[in-house]
Design a protein around this motif. Structure first.
Motif, PDB file in Angstrom:
ATOM      1  N   TRP A  13      15.754 -11.205  -8.802  1.00 31.01           N
ATOM      2  CA  TRP A  13      17.207 -11.428  -8.965  1.00 31.01           C
ATOM      3  C   TRP A  13      17.917 -10.127  -9.217  1.00 31.01           C
ATOM      4  CZ3 TRP A  13      20.894 -14.602  -8.051  1.00 31.01           C
ATOM      5  CH2 TRP A  13      22.132 -14.417  -8.638  1.00 31.01           C
ATOM      6  N   TYR A  14      17.287  -9.295  -9.801  1.00 34.39           N
ATOM      7  CA  TYR A  14      17.899  -7.996 -10.076  1.00 34.39           C
ATOM      8  C   TYR A  14      18.101  -7.211  -8.792  1.00 34.39           C
ATOM      9  CZ  TYR A  14      18.467  -3.278 -11.978  1.00 34.39           C
ATOM     10  OH  TYR A  14      18.920  -2.002 -12.261  1.00 34.39           O
ATOM     11  N   GLN A  15      17.099  -7.347  -7.912  1.00 35.71           N
ATOM     12  CA  GLN A  15      17.205  -6.662  -6.644  1.00 35.71           C
ATOM     13  C   GLN A  15      18.271  -7.301  -5.761  1.00 35.71           C
ATOM     14  OE1 GLN A  15      13.158  -6.881  -5.306  1.00 35.71           O
ATOM     15  NE2 GLN A  15      12.561  -4.916  -6.284  1.00 35.71           N
ATOM     16  N   TRP A  16      18.385  -8.659  -5.885  1.00 31.20           N
ATOM     17  CA  TRP A  16      19.395  -9.355  -5.064  1.00 31.20           C
ATOM     18  C   TRP A  16      20.795  -8.970  -5.492  1.00 31.20           C
ATOM     19  CZ3 TRP A  16      19.165 -11.825  -0.654  1.00 31.20           C
ATOM     20  CH2 TRP A  16      17.950 -12.325  -0.192  1.00 31.20           C
ATOM     21  N   SER A  17      20.906  -8.737  -6.655  1.00 29.33           N
ATOM     22  CA  SER A  17      22.246  -8.433  -7.145  1.00 29.33           C
ATOM     23  C   SER A  17      22.798  -7.115  -6.633  1.00 29.33           C
ATOM     24  CB  SER A  17      22.220  -8.403  -8.692  1.00 29.33           C
ATOM     25  OG  SER A  17      21.335  -7.367  -9.115  1.00 29.33           O
ATOM     26  N   TYR A  18      21.978  -6.364  -6.076  1.00 25.44           N
ATOM     27  CA  TYR A  18      22.454  -5.085  -5.552  1.00 25.44           C
ATOM     28  C   TYR A  18      22.916  -5.185  -4.111  1.00 25.44           C
ATOM     29  CZ  TYR A  18      21.001  -2.467  -9.651  1.00 25.44           C
ATOM     30  OH  TYR A  18      20.884  -1.975 -10.919  1.00 25.44           O
ATOM     31  N   PHE A  19      22.789  -6.276  -3.553  1.00 26.34           N
ATOM     32  CA  PHE A  19      23.267  -6.443  -2.183  1.00 26.34           C
ATOM     33  C   PHE A  19      24.750  -6.772  -2.216  1.00 26.34           C
ATOM     34  CE2 PHE A  19      18.733  -7.086  -1.602  1.00 26.34           C
ATOM     35  CZ  PHE A  19      18.468  -6.401  -0.440  1.00 26.34           C
ATOM     36  N   PRO A  20      25.582  -6.060  -1.578  1.00 32.86           N
ATOM     37  CA  PRO A  20      27.037  -6.278  -1.639  1.00 32.86           C
ATOM     38  C   PRO A  20      27.466  -7.592  -0.988  1.00 32.86           C
ATOM     39  CG  PRO A  20      26.497  -4.566  -0.043  1.00 32.86           C
ATOM     40  CD  PRO A  20      25.191  -4.857  -0.732  1.00 32.86           C
ATOM     41  N   ASP A  21      26.805  -8.065  -0.003  1.00 28.99           N
ATOM     42  CA  ASP A  21      27.214  -9.316   0.672  1.00 28.99           C
ATOM     43  C   ASP A  21      27.032 -10.528  -0.231  1.00 28.99           C
ATOM     44  OD1 ASP A  21      27.862  -7.901   2.903  1.00 28.99           O
ATOM     45  OD2 ASP A  21      25.914  -8.204   3.878  1.00 28.99           O
ATOM     46  N   PHE A  22      26.076 -10.485  -1.044  1.00 30.82           N
ATOM     47  CA  PHE A  22      25.831 -11.611  -1.932  1.00 30.82           C
ATOM     48  C   PHE A  22      27.018 -11.835  -2.875  1.00 30.82           C
ATOM     49  CE2 PHE A  22      24.349 -13.058  -6.077  1.00 30.82           C
ATOM     50  CZ  PHE A  22      23.835 -14.294  -5.726  1.00 30.82           C
ATOM     51  N   PHE A  23      27.524 -10.874  -3.499  1.00 29.15           N
ATOM     52  CA  PHE A  23      28.651 -10.991  -4.445  1.00 29.15           C
ATOM     53  C   PHE A  23      29.932 -11.390  -3.730  1.00 29.15           C
ATOM     54  CE2 PHE A  23      25.819  -8.213  -6.884  1.00 29.15           C
ATOM     55  CZ  PHE A  23      25.784  -8.923  -8.091  1.00 29.15           C
ATOM     56  N   LYS A  24      30.018 -10.840  -2.544  1.00 29.01           N
ATOM     57  CA  LYS A  24      31.221 -11.185  -1.780  1.00 29.01           C
ATOM     58  C   LYS A  24      31.242 -12.674  -1.453  1.00 29.01           C
ATOM     59  CE  LYS A  24      33.723  -9.871   2.394  1.00 29.01           C
ATOM     60  NZ  LYS A  24      33.700  -8.995   3.602  1.00 29.01           N
ATOM     61  N   ASN A  25      30.077 -13.125  -0.991  1.00 26.11           N
ATOM     62  CA  ASN A  25      30.019 -14.549  -0.642  1.00 26.11           C
ATOM     63  C   ASN A  25      30.143 -15.433  -1.885  1.00 26.11           C
ATOM     64  OD1 ASN A  25      29.684 -13.894   2.063  1.00 26.11           O
ATOM     65  ND2 ASN A  25      27.451 -13.839   1.911  1.00 26.11           N
ATOM     66  N   LEU A  26      29.528 -14.996  -2.961  1.00 27.62           N
ATOM     67  CA  LEU A  26      29.618 -15.784  -4.191  1.00 27.62           C
ATOM     68  C   LEU A  26      31.042 -15.863  -4.710  1.00 27.62           C
ATOM     69  CD1 LEU A  26      28.145 -17.328  -6.414  1.00 27.62           C
ATOM     70  CD2 LEU A  26      27.759 -15.140  -7.588  1.00 27.62           C
ATOM     71  N   PHE A  27      31.759 -14.798  -4.619  1.00 24.71           N
ATOM     72  CA  PHE A  27      33.144 -14.794  -5.071  1.00 24.71           C
ATOM     73  C   PHE A  27      34.012 -15.708  -4.217  1.00 24.71           C
ATOM     74  CE2 PHE A  27      37.409 -13.000  -4.801  1.00 24.71           C
ATOM     75  CZ  PHE A  27      37.789 -13.102  -6.132  1.00 24.71           C
ATOM     76  N   ILE A  28      33.771 -15.658  -2.937  1.00 18.90           N
ATOM     77  CA  ILE A  28      34.562 -16.511  -2.037  1.00 18.90           C
ATOM     78  C   ILE A  28      34.273 -17.987  -2.316  1.00 18.90           C
ATOM     79  CG2 ILE A  28      34.891 -17.146   0.388  1.00 18.90           C
ATOM     80  CD1 ILE A  28      34.363 -14.204   1.111  1.00 18.90           C
ATOM     81  N   PHE A  29      32.996 -18.282  -2.561  1.00 21.98           N
ATOM     82  CA  PHE A  29      32.635 -19.673  -2.821  1.00 21.98           C
ATOM     83  C   PHE A  29      33.264 -20.166  -4.111  1.00 21.98           C
ATOM     84  CE2 PHE A  29      29.776 -22.673  -4.910  1.00 21.98           C
ATOM     85  CZ  PHE A  29      29.799 -23.710  -3.987  1.00 21.98           C
ATOM     86  N   LEU A  30      33.186 -19.358  -5.141  1.00 23.56           N
ATOM     87  CA  LEU A  30      33.763 -19.764  -6.415  1.00 23.56           C
ATOM     88  C   LEU A  30      35.274 -19.912  -6.332  1.00 23.56           C
ATOM     89  CD1 LEU A  30      31.660 -17.608  -8.930  1.00 23.56           C
ATOM     90  CD2 LEU A  30      31.493 -20.067  -8.527  1.00 23.56           C
ATOM     91  N   ALA A  31      35.905 -19.017  -5.642  1.00 23.52           N
ATOM     92  CA  ALA A  31      37.362 -19.100  -5.501  1.00 23.52           C
ATOM     93  C   ALA A  31      37.773 -20.361  -4.741  1.00 23.52           C
ATOM     94  CB  ALA A  31      37.893 -17.837  -4.813  1.00 23.52           C
ATOM     95  N   PHE A  32      37.014 -20.608  -3.667  1.00 19.18           N
ATOM     96  CA  PHE A  32      37.329 -21.816  -2.883  1.00 19.18           C
ATOM     97  C   PHE A  32      37.105 -23.081  -3.718  1.00 19.18           C
ATOM     98  CE2 PHE A  32      36.003 -25.157   0.069  1.00 19.18           C
ATOM     99  CZ  PHE A  32      37.127 -25.232   0.880  1.00 19.18           C
ATOM    100  N   PHE A  33      36.011 -23.099  -4.492  1.00 20.89           N
ATOM    101  CA  PHE A  33      35.720 -24.283  -5.315  1.00 20.89           C
ATOM    102  C   PHE A  33      36.810 -24.516  -6.369  1.00 20.89           C
ATOM    103  CE2 PHE A  33      33.729 -26.150  -9.082  1.00 20.89           C
ATOM    104  CZ  PHE A  33      33.288 -27.338  -8.547  1.00 20.89           C
ATOM    105  N   ILE A  34      37.231 -23.445  -7.005  1.00 21.75           N
ATOM    106  CA  ILE A  34      38.273 -23.573  -8.034  1.00 21.75           C
ATOM    107  C   ILE A  34      39.589 -24.039  -7.416  1.00 21.75           C
ATOM    108  CG2 ILE A  34      39.665 -22.284  -9.683  1.00 21.75           C
ATOM    109  CD1 ILE A  34      37.167 -20.536 -10.175  1.00 21.75           C
ATOM    110  N   PHE A  35      39.935 -23.484  -6.274  1.00 22.02           N
ATOM    111  CA  PHE A  35      41.182 -23.870  -5.610  1.00 22.02           C
ATOM    112  C   PHE A  35      41.147 -25.338  -5.184  1.00 22.02           C
ATOM    113  CE2 PHE A  35      43.568 -24.330  -1.654  1.00 22.02           C
ATOM    114  CZ  PHE A  35      44.832 -23.991  -2.099  1.00 22.02           C
ATOM    115  N   PHE A  36      39.954 -25.719  -4.671  1.00 22.05           N
ATOM    116  CA  PHE A  36      39.820 -27.111  -4.232  1.00 22.05           C
ATOM    117  C   PHE A  36      39.939 -28.071  -5.426  1.00 22.05           C
ATOM    118  CE2 PHE A  36      37.147 -30.785  -3.146  1.00 22.05           C
ATOM    119  CZ  PHE A  36      37.827 -31.248  -2.013  1.00 22.05           C
ATOM    120  N   THR A  37      39.323 -27.708  -6.522  1.00 21.47           N
ATOM    121  CA  THR A  37      39.367 -28.566  -7.711  1.00 21.47           C
ATOM    122  C   THR A  37      40.788 -28.675  -8.258  1.00 21.47           C
ATOM    123  OG1 THR A  37      37.099 -27.934  -8.254  1.00 21.47           O
ATOM    124  CG2 THR A  37      38.427 -28.925 -10.019  1.00 21.47           C
TER     125      THR A  37
END
Length: 262
Positions: A13-37
């Motif tokens: 998990w530590y290594q995954w966290s260094y990938f920039p695409d992962f955070f980008k996608n996670l942020f988009i997902f969370l933002a979309f979920f919050i907006f939808f809710t």
């Protein structure tokens, strides 16, 4: 020949966290979920407010709307003039019947008293004046005619007195001897004629006495009317006493029948 290549180990998990695409996608997902809710919550709240507003508006309109007056039955048609007259006539007839019944019920006690007074007078222990005084104070319509008849009467005699007083007076002392003999012979010998029905036209004192002993005044007076005129004349006072008692006896029977009939 062996393959000396080694399989690389999985990334942590530590290594995954260094990938920039992962955070980008996670942020988009969370933002979309919050907006939808948030959108769903806002839409639900808005629909709830609309329903509440509709309900309040319906209640207010129902309270404000004027209520229809309660239906009243149609008034009955006024009775006709003939019905009014008939109803009044029936009421007057009912009142008259009730008044008559009341008057009769008030007269009966007075008649009872008069009946008892008449019994006492006929038995000889009450004077006739007691009945006269009572009738003077009685307001009933039957009292004045009865009182008017009793005014001319004296004391009522009993049967013993009537029988004892039924005797012809002795002949006067100034008559001659021959006249006294003729009177004596006349009293011993009776010549009587028969009528068309075979009855004696002339009566005798003995018939009157037998009727008095049977307490039959009506028959006694009928026998008295059959006496010769020269015998009736000296007994006129006896006839008056017998008629007075007969009238009171008849009055007593009349009062008794009226009381019994109500």
């Amino acid at each position: 020949m062996k393959n000396n290549k080694k399989t690389p180990p999985p990334l942590s998990w530590y290594q995954w966290s260094y990938f920039p695409d992962f955070f980008k996608n996670l942020f988009i997902f969370l933002a979309f979920f919050i907006f939808f809710t948030i959108s769903i919550v806002l839409i639900w709240k808005r629909q709830l407010e609309k329903k509440t507003q509709h309900v309040l508006q319906a209640v207010i309109e129902q309270q404000i709307a004027p209520k229809a007056p309660p239906s009243t039955p149609a008034p009955a048609p006024p009775p006709s003039f003939q019905q009014d007259i008939q109803s009044l006539t029936n009421r007057v007839a009912a009142l008259e019947a009730k008044l008559t019944q009341t008057q009769v019920s008030l007269q009966i006690p007075h008649k009872l008293i008069a009946l008892e007074l008449a019994n006492g007078i006929l038995e000889g222990f009450i004077p006739l004046d007691s009945l006269k005084a009572f009738l003077q104070k009685t307001p009933d319509p039957w009292a004045p005619p009865l009182l008017a008849t009793l005014v001319s009467m004296g004391d009522i005699k009993n049967y013993m007195y009537l029988e004892a007083s039924l005797a012809l007076p002795p002949p006067p002392s100034h008559l001659s001897l021959w006249q006294r003999i003729k009177s004596k012979m006349k009293s011993l010998v009776h010549i009587q004629r028969l009528d068309e029905e075979g009855n004696y036209k002339l009566g005798k004192l003995e018939d009157i006495q037998r009727a008095l002993q049977a307490h039959n005044l009506q028959k006694a007076l009928e026998s008295f009317e059959k006496l010769p005129p020269e015998d009736q004349a000296p007994l006129s006072s006896w006839k008056k006493m017998a008629q007075d008692r007969l009238f009171l006896e008849t009055t007593r029977k009349t009062l008794l029948l009226e009381i019994a009939g109500g």
